[in-house]
Design a protein around this motif. Structure first.
Motif, PDB file in Angstrom:
ATOM      1  N   ARG A   1       0.981  -1.002   0.065  1.00  0.00           N
ATOM      2  CA  ARG A   1      -0.138   0.082   0.185  1.00  0.00           C
ATOM      3  C   ARG A   1       0.929   1.260  -0.090  1.00  0.00           C
ATOM      4  O   ARG A   1       0.524   2.317  -0.609  1.00  0.00           O
ATOM      5  N   MET A   2       1.832   1.043   0.797  1.00  0.00           N
ATOM      6  CA  MET A   2       2.822   2.301   0.773  1.00  0.00           C
ATOM      7  C   MET A   2       3.509   2.536  -0.578  1.00  0.00           C
ATOM      8  O   MET A   2       3.603   3.678  -0.900  1.00  0.00           O
ATOM      9  N   ALA A   3       3.716   1.676  -1.363  1.00  0.00           N
ATOM     10  CA  ALA A   3       4.446   1.640  -2.626  1.00  0.00           C
ATOM     11  C   ALA A   3       3.614   2.109  -3.603  1.00  0.00           C
ATOM     12  O   ALA A   3       3.970   2.737  -4.422  1.00  0.00           O
ATOM     13  N   ARG A   4       2.463   1.637  -3.463  1.00  0.00           N
ATOM     14  CA  ARG A   4       1.296   2.181  -4.494  1.00  0.00           C
ATOM     15  C   ARG A   4       0.911   3.581  -4.191  1.00  0.00           C
ATOM     16  O   ARG A   4       0.915   4.468  -5.219  1.00  0.00           O
ATOM     17  N   THR A   5       0.933   4.115  -2.959  1.00  0.00           N
ATOM     18  CA  THR A   5       0.775   5.545  -2.651  1.00  0.00           C
ATOM     19  C   THR A   5       1.905   6.280  -3.203  1.00  0.00           C
ATOM     20  O   THR A   5       1.760   7.479  -3.901  1.00  0.00           O
TER      21      THR A   5
ATOM     22  N   GLY B   1       5.282  -8.254  13.820  1.00  0.00           N
ATOM     23  CA  GLY B   1       6.124  -7.873  12.413  1.00  0.00           C
ATOM     24  C   GLY B   1       6.403  -6.285  12.422  1.00  0.00           C
ATOM     25  O   GLY B   1       6.269  -5.557  13.217  1.00  0.00           O
ATOM     26  N   ALA B   2       7.085  -6.296  11.348  1.00  0.00           N
ATOM     27  CA  ALA B   2       7.610  -4.616  11.271  1.00  0.00           C
ATOM     28  C   ALA B   2       7.591  -4.213   9.545  1.00  0.00           C
ATOM     29  O   ALA B   2       8.293  -5.205   9.068  1.00  0.00           O
ATOM     30  N   VAL B   3       7.446  -3.094   9.396  1.00  0.00           N
ATOM     31  CA  VAL B   3       7.992  -2.404   7.995  1.00  0.00           C
ATOM     32  C   VAL B   3       8.872  -1.486   8.321  1.00  0.00           C
ATOM     33  O   VAL B   3       8.611  -0.374   8.919  1.00  0.00           O
ATOM     34  N   VAL B   4      10.279  -1.422   7.878  1.00  0.00           N
ATOM     35  CA  VAL B   4      11.284  -0.554   7.733  1.00  0.00           C
ATOM     36  C   VAL B   4      11.172   0.124   6.666  1.00  0.00           C
ATOM     37  O   VAL B   4      11.152  -0.299   5.424  1.00  0.00           O
ATOM     38  N   TYR B   5      11.410   1.481   6.481  1.00  0.00           N
ATOM     39  CA  TYR B   5      11.093   2.063   5.326  1.00  0.00           C
ATOM     40  C   TYR B   5      12.052   3.491   5.225  1.00  0.00           C
ATOM     41  O   TYR B   5      12.272   4.114   6.434  1.00  0.00           O
ATOM     42  N   LYS B   6      12.292   4.016   3.962  1.00  0.00           N
ATOM     43  CA  LYS B   6      12.821   5.353   3.882  1.00  0.00           C
ATOM     44  C   LYS B   6      11.609   6.409   4.282  1.00  0.00           C
ATOM     45  O   LYS B   6      10.731   6.398   3.670  1.00  0.00           O
ATOM     46  N   HIS B   7      12.066   7.501   5.161  1.00  0.00           N
ATOM     47  CA  HIS B   7      10.987   8.350   5.658  1.00  0.00           C
ATOM     48  C   HIS B   7      10.100   8.930   4.359  1.00  0.00           C
ATOM     49  O   HIS B   7       9.126   9.135   4.805  1.00  0.00           O
ATOM     50  N   GLU B   8      10.828   9.391   3.289  1.00  0.00           N
ATOM     51  CA  GLU B   8      10.035   9.892   2.367  1.00  0.00           C
ATOM     52  C   GLU B   8       8.853   9.094   2.090  1.00  0.00           C
ATOM     53  O   GLU B   8       7.756   9.669   1.623  1.00  0.00           O
ATOM     54  N   ILE B   9       9.007   7.862   1.903  1.00  0.00           N
ATOM     55  CA  ILE B   9       7.898   6.689   1.444  1.00  0.00           C
ATOM     56  C   ILE B   9       6.922   6.988   2.317  1.00  0.00           C
ATOM     57  O   ILE B   9       5.487   7.189   2.221  1.00  0.00           O
ATOM     58  N   GLY B  10       7.004   6.874   3.746  1.00  0.00           N
ATOM     59  CA  GLY B  10       6.185   6.898   4.974  1.00  0.00           C
ATOM     60  C   GLY B  10       5.438   8.423   5.063  1.00  0.00           C
ATOM     61  O   GLY B  10       4.320   8.643   5.105  1.00  0.00           O
ATOM     62  N   ASP B  11       6.200   9.411   4.586  1.00  0.00           N
ATOM     63  CA  ASP B  11       5.619  10.729   4.741  1.00  0.00           C
ATOM     64  C   ASP B  11       4.524  10.942   3.659  1.00  0.00           C
ATOM     65  O   ASP B  11       3.565  11.355   3.904  1.00  0.00           O
ATOM     66  N   THR B  12       4.864  10.367   2.382  1.00  0.00           N
ATOM     67  CA  THR B  12       3.928  10.545   1.351  1.00  0.00           C
ATOM     68  C   THR B  12       2.617   9.595   1.768  1.00  0.00           C
ATOM     69  O   THR B  12       1.426  10.187   1.500  1.00  0.00           O
ATOM     70  N   PHE B  13       2.818   8.610   2.061  1.00  0.00           N
ATOM     71  CA  PHE B  13       1.540   7.754   2.657  1.00  0.00           C
ATOM     72  C   PHE B  13       0.854   8.550   3.765  1.00  0.00           C
ATOM     73  O   PHE B  13      -0.385   8.613   3.756  1.00  0.00           O
TER      74      PHE B  13
END
Length: 450
Positions: A134-138, A301-313
């Motif tokens: 979902r994060m990648a799609r957004t 469980g966990a999702v580790v991500y680059k912050h810009e991806i999370g900010d956009t989501f």
């Protein structure tokens, strides 16, 4: 219906079961039905565990060569004490300020490159992969997803729709392209030692993924992500041609998508070489997902991500998970890291995995059914072939070997689309004595490889 590899087939009956086992199985089938398969032709009734051992109701000691959930061992005392202590304190959601979730987040992120700087917590690998997609799609504005040919990434509606290993009973997502990789990577250790061979293999793999990207673009979906299990467990355990995932990461970035590294199987020091599988491949992952081994059996469980991806989501929706990051799970997960670090289990996985793989290769070198062995740390795949010169995979022979080892109190399972590969994936606390027992029992059934 596509059955799970190495699952009990109720249509064949349960003639070998004891009365107590048959009664428990009947109760299970009455209440859980066909959605709860069990392993082995003769299911194992387990009542307790310790280290790499599981004990049946009759006291039989089974050597667990399969379980990556209890990554630091069954009933690990340090994990148990951490969980028990936290249960005497508090266990609620993360919308309050709490030390446990922040303490663990800082420790977990310290194992990643600096660009992977934020984490969201879930209850399982399935939830992690669902959120990652979902994060990648957004972030990308695209829907297309690329996976490997027999990939398995979880059980949510979205994730199961991009998991070809479920078979054709339910339709896969129209925005999915599955890329076969086993014909290139399903080769014994050492095949890719020749740099020219490795380079050719990597180039062919990248070309296949680029063709998948083009197909998705032509269909109007674009490319949101390549989602890859970093040991390719369900494809047959495929650690070879180290580095090709880095090439795919570069290609998907050029196509406008992200690399999601699914570390449920390869993470937490399993491969011995690196703590995370994507780092073993030197890949620039954008999102990393994890589940099963993280809490040693406590769901997390966990999702580790680059912050810009999370900010956009976060700018267009929100994410909250009632139990994700709860204090009990965080204490369990932190205790797992304690055990991996203090007992040097990454080094141990590399050294013991190398020893086991070398001894199996020596033991089976001349066996007609032995198709080769692949491994990275304590994750081992063994191909089983027809006993002629055809080099044809033989899932029935693999099933017989799995059953024979179970009868000799050693638990393994199968892998690959047809189930023709043996899969060995013991807890990281597997000892040299455990390894000797495994090798002794393999030697005892060596005629089945003939």
């Amino acid at each position: 219906m596509k059955r799970m590899v190495n699952s009990f087939d109720p249509t064949k009956g349960a003639a070998d079961l004891t009365p107590d086992e048959a009664a428990l199985l009947a109760r299970r089938q009455r209440t859980l039905g066909s959605l709860a398969p069990v392993f082995y032709e003769h299911p194992v009734h387990i009542v307790r565990g310790e280290g790499a051992h599981l004990f049946a109701a009759d006291g039989t000691d089974y050597l667990d060569c399969y379980n990556n959930v209890a990554v630091v061992g069954h009933a690990n005392p340090h994990v148990r004490e951490a969980v028990a202590d936290q249960l005497t304190r508090q266990d609620t959601h993360t919308r309050y300020l709490q030390d446990e979730v922040v303490d663990y987040a800082e420790r977990l992120l310290a194992t990643f490159p600096d660009k992977l700087d934020h984490v969201a917590f879930t209850n399982s690998g399935s939830e992690s992969n669902d959120l990652a997609l979902r994060m990648a799609r957004t972030f990308t504005g695209h829907r297309g997803v690329v996976v490997t040919g027999n990939a398995y990434h979880g059980i949510t509606s979205l994730v199961s729709s991009v998991s070809p290993s479920f078979g054709t009973g339910l339709p896969l997502a129209p925005f999915l392209v599955a890329v076969p990789v086993d014909d290139i990577l399903k080769k014994p250790d050492g095949t890719f030692d020749d740099h020219a061979v490795a380079a050719a293999a990597r180039a062919e793999l990248v070309a296949r993924f680029e063709a998948a990207f083009a197909k998705l673009h032509d269909a109007g979906y674009g490319v949101s992500a390549v989602l890859l299990d970093q040991i390719f467990s369900s494809d047959g355990v495929l650690p070879g041609a180290t580095g090709w995932v880095a090439d795919v990461a570069d290609a998907v970035h050029q196509a406008g998508g992200l690399l999601i590294a699914d570390e449920v199987q390869s993470g937490f020091a399993r491969t011995g070489e690196r703590f995370w599988g994507f780092r073993r491949h030197r890949a620039d992952a954008d999102i990393v997902t994890m589940g099963k081994p993280m809490g040693n059996g406590i769901p997390t469980g966990a999702v580790v991500y680059k912050h810009e991806i999370g900010d956009t989501f976060a700018a267009c929706t929100r994410y909250f998970n009632t139990f994700g990051g709860n204090p009990v799970s965080m204490r369990a997960a932190s205790a797992v890291l304690d055990e991996i670090e203090s007992r040097e289990l990454q080094r141990h996985a590399r050294e013991l995995g190398d020893h086991i793989a070398a001894e199996i290769a020596r033991l089976l070198a001349d066996a007609p059914r032995f198709g080769g062995i692949r491994h990275a740390g304590l994750f081992i795949g063994i191909d089983i072939l027809a006993a002629d010169d055809s080099r044809t995979p033989d899932p029935y022979a693999a099933a017989r070997i799995i059953a024979a080892l179970r009868d000799r109190r050693v638990l393994i399972s199968g892998s690959a689309a047809d189930g023709s590969s043996l899969k060995l994936r013991p807890p990281l606390v597997f000892t040299r004595s455990d390894a000797d027992r495994l090798l002794t029992e393999l030697a005892a059934i060596a005629p089945l490889f003939g």
